[in-house]
Design a protein around this motif. Structure first.
Motif, mmCIF file in Angstrom:
data_model
loop_
_atom_site.group_PDB
_atom_site.id
_atom_site.type_symbol
_atom_site.label_atom_id
_atom_site.label_comp_id
_atom_site.label_asym_id
_atom_site.label_seq_id
_atom_site.Cartn_x
_atom_site.Cartn_y
_atom_site.Cartn_z
ATOM 1 N N UNK A 19 0.834 -1.200 0.000
ATOM 2 C CA UNK A 19 0.000 0.000 0.000
ATOM 3 C C UNK A 19 0.871 1.253 0.000
ATOM 4 N N UNK A 20 1.898 1.264 0.835
ATOM 5 C CA UNK A 20 2.793 2.417 0.890
ATOM 6 C C UNK A 20 3.495 2.628 -0.451
ATOM 7 N N UNK A 21 3.885 1.530 -1.107
ATOM 8 C CA UNK A 21 4.526 1.636 -2.409
ATOM 9 C C UNK A 21 3.576 2.223 -3.445
ATOM 10 N N UNK A 22 2.325 1.798 -3.417
ATOM 11 C CA UNK A 22 1.339 2.332 -4.361
ATOM 12 C C UNK A 22 1.109 3.818 -4.139
ATOM 13 N N UNK A 23 1.057 4.241 -2.887
ATOM 14 C CA UNK A 23 0.854 5.654 -2.564
ATOM 15 C C UNK A 23 2.027 6.486 -3.073
ATOM 16 N N UNK A 24 3.253 5.988 -2.872
ATOM 17 C CA UNK A 24 4.439 6.721 -3.339
ATOM 18 C C UNK A 24 4.435 6.876 -4.852
ATOM 19 N N UNK A 25 3.989 5.831 -5.567
ATOM 20 C CA UNK A 25 3.990 5.878 -7.033
ATOM 21 C C UNK A 25 2.773 6.575 -7.608
ATOM 22 N N UNK A 63 -0.142 5.293 -7.673
ATOM 23 C CA UNK A 63 -0.945 4.268 -8.336
ATOM 24 C C UNK A 63 -2.278 4.097 -7.629
ATOM 25 N N UNK A 64 -3.252 3.589 -8.365
ATOM 26 C CA UNK A 64 -4.554 3.326 -7.765
ATOM 27 C C UNK A 64 -4.442 2.174 -6.764
ATOM 28 N N UNK A 65 -5.215 2.298 -5.708
ATOM 29 C CA UNK A 65 -5.233 1.248 -4.682
ATOM 30 C C UNK A 65 -6.685 0.894 -4.365
ATOM 31 N N UNK A 66 -7.002 -0.402 -4.251
ATOM 32 C CA UNK A 66 -6.103 -1.560 -4.264
ATOM 33 C C UNK A 66 -5.624 -1.994 -5.638
ATOM 34 N N UNK A 67 -6.266 -1.571 -6.712
ATOM 35 C CA UNK A 67 -5.726 -1.810 -8.042
ATOM 36 C C UNK A 67 -5.289 -3.235 -8.291
ATOM 37 N N UNK A 121 -7.199 -10.740 2.572
ATOM 38 C CA UNK A 121 -6.405 -9.684 1.944
ATOM 39 C C UNK A 121 -7.276 -8.718 1.153
ATOM 40 N N UNK A 122 -8.283 -9.248 0.461
ATOM 41 C CA UNK A 122 -9.174 -8.376 -0.316
ATOM 42 C C UNK A 122 -9.921 -7.422 0.611
ATOM 43 N N UNK A 123 -10.470 -7.944 1.701
ATOM 44 C CA UNK A 123 -11.178 -7.093 2.660
ATOM 45 C C UNK A 123 -10.248 -6.041 3.243
ATOM 46 N N UNK A 124 -9.096 -6.480 3.709
ATOM 47 C CA UNK A 124 -8.175 -5.558 4.386
ATOM 48 C C UNK A 124 -7.570 -4.541 3.426
ATOM 49 N N UNK A 125 -7.496 -4.880 2.142
ATOM 50 C CA UNK A 125 -6.957 -3.937 1.167
ATOM 51 C C UNK A 125 -7.784 -2.654 1.116
#
Length: 372
Positions: A70-76, A78-82, A115-119
């Motif tokens: 998640x942190x990596x996606x935020x830095x880039x 990128x859409x999350x959870x994507x 993982x899907x729920x927590x994402x």
């Protein structure tokens, strides 16, 4: 966020520890009936060493990995959870194949679902995350409490076991009894939600960092997890099958937090020149999915009738665990000397990147001035 130095060691410990629980199912002449434990004092003590703790630790580490991605996606930006949802779908399919073809008590399907729920929760505020943790925790306590009360005093057995003389009969058994064999979801899904989100919060709080703050958090984890969790876990482990659910789904997860703190503290203390044991465990952690599947396949070959058919008491169980763990650890170390990731991870990486590359190529072809 840089690579967390202790994470591979923790994963390796968790993967080998899960086999410490599963090995009883493979090695015991009772087969699936071994799930509920029982036996003499020595056997109960040996089971208590691993039962539930390392599966809970693995759940916490999945949450750590979720927070990192998640942190990596935020830095880039990128859409999350994507694409994380695609990763979870691949994990679910991998778990389903593992469940049908290899082992009745696969956990990957459960982890993929959690993982899907927590994402969708991991990026929310601390207040929201804590609310989800409290709600899921109360649900877990309620389910465990109600089922423990309902089943208390009954002579529980593990149920029918599949015929292991042919691998195809085992596959047919798993398919026929899939709903029963997947019933553990009523415990794993709420508990997994708590542990995933706890892992994410611990990473953000600095629990895995080599710092004064990290040291303080790890000390608290060890005090509560080992100082409180271990005595409670010992009481329920020796209290008989009436307390089996409390032992596995309430007490063992408390111990898992203590293990997280203790292993991480040990890794930081022995950071210089890691020896062969740490190198092997690290290799298992770096190829965790491959090793998780490999240890169950090897145990199947050793213990089921379609393989060597070796079963026995606690001494054979310990031997089986030692042999399989040694083979898996050595194999992982040798493999990673030549390749960057484990065999299953390599296939998984290709499947994960394939749709992204396809979409990227489609966008390139459709740019102005290019033929669509």
């Amino acid at each position: 966020m840089g690579r967390v130095s202790s994470l591979d060691v923790l994963r390796g410990v968790a993967i080998l520890g899960t086999f410490g629980t599963n090995v009883w199912i493979f090695s015991s002449p009772d087969g699936l009936a071994a799930v509920l434990g029982g036996g003499g004092t020595v056997e109960s003590g040996l089971r208590a060493l691993s039962n539930g703790k390392f599966l809970a630790l693995l759940s916490i580490l999945f949450g750590v990995g979720l927070a990192i991605q998640h942190a990596s996606a935020v830095r880039r930006g990128a859409r999350w959870p994507g694409w994380y949802l695609w990763r979870s779908a691949l994990l679910w399919v991998e778990g389903a194949l593992h469940f049908v073809l290899v082992f009745e008590f696969d956990v990957l399907m459960f982890y993929a679902t959690v993982a899907v729920l927590c994402a969708f929760v991991v990026g929310r505020s601390t207040r929201v995350i804590r609310g989800w943790m409290i709600g899921a925790g109360l649900l877990n306590v309620a389910v465990v409490g109600l089922l423990t009360a309902a089943l208390y005093g009954q002579d529980l057995v593990g149920g029918d076991s599949p015929d292991t003389s042919r691998w195809t009969d085992q596959v047919a058994f798993r398919l026929e009894h899939a709903l029963t064999l997947r019933f553990e979801a009523v415990f794993v899904l709420p508990l997994g939600t708590v542990l995933f989100l706890a892992g994410a919060q611990l990473l953000r709080a600095g629990a895995l960092e080599r710092s004064v703050r990290g040291d303080a958090i790890r000390r608290r984890l060890m005090v509560w997890g080992l100082g409180l969790g271990v005595p409670l876990n010992a009481l329920t482990a020796f209290a008989g099958t009436d307390w089996a659910l409390v032992d596995r789904y309430l007490c063992a997860p408390i111990v898992a937090f203590g293990l997280l703190g203790a292993v991480t503290a040990l890794v930081h203390r022995m950071a210089e020149a890691p020896g062969p044991l740490r190198q092997g465990i690290t290799a298992v952690g770096r190829s965790a999915l491959s090793c998780y599947i490999a240890q169950n396949v090897l145990a199947s070959v050793l213990c089921y009738q379609w393989g060597l058919g070796i079963t026995g008491g606690p001494l054979w169980t310990i031997t089986c665990f030692a042999v399989v763990s040694a083979v898996v650890t050595t194999g992982a170390w040798l493999w990673l000397r030549r390749f960057p990731r484990g065999p299953v991870e390599t296939v998984w990486d290709v499947l994960h990147r394939a749709p992204q590359r396809w979409l990227s190529s489609r966008r390139t072809r459709c740019l102005p001035g290019r033929s669509a």
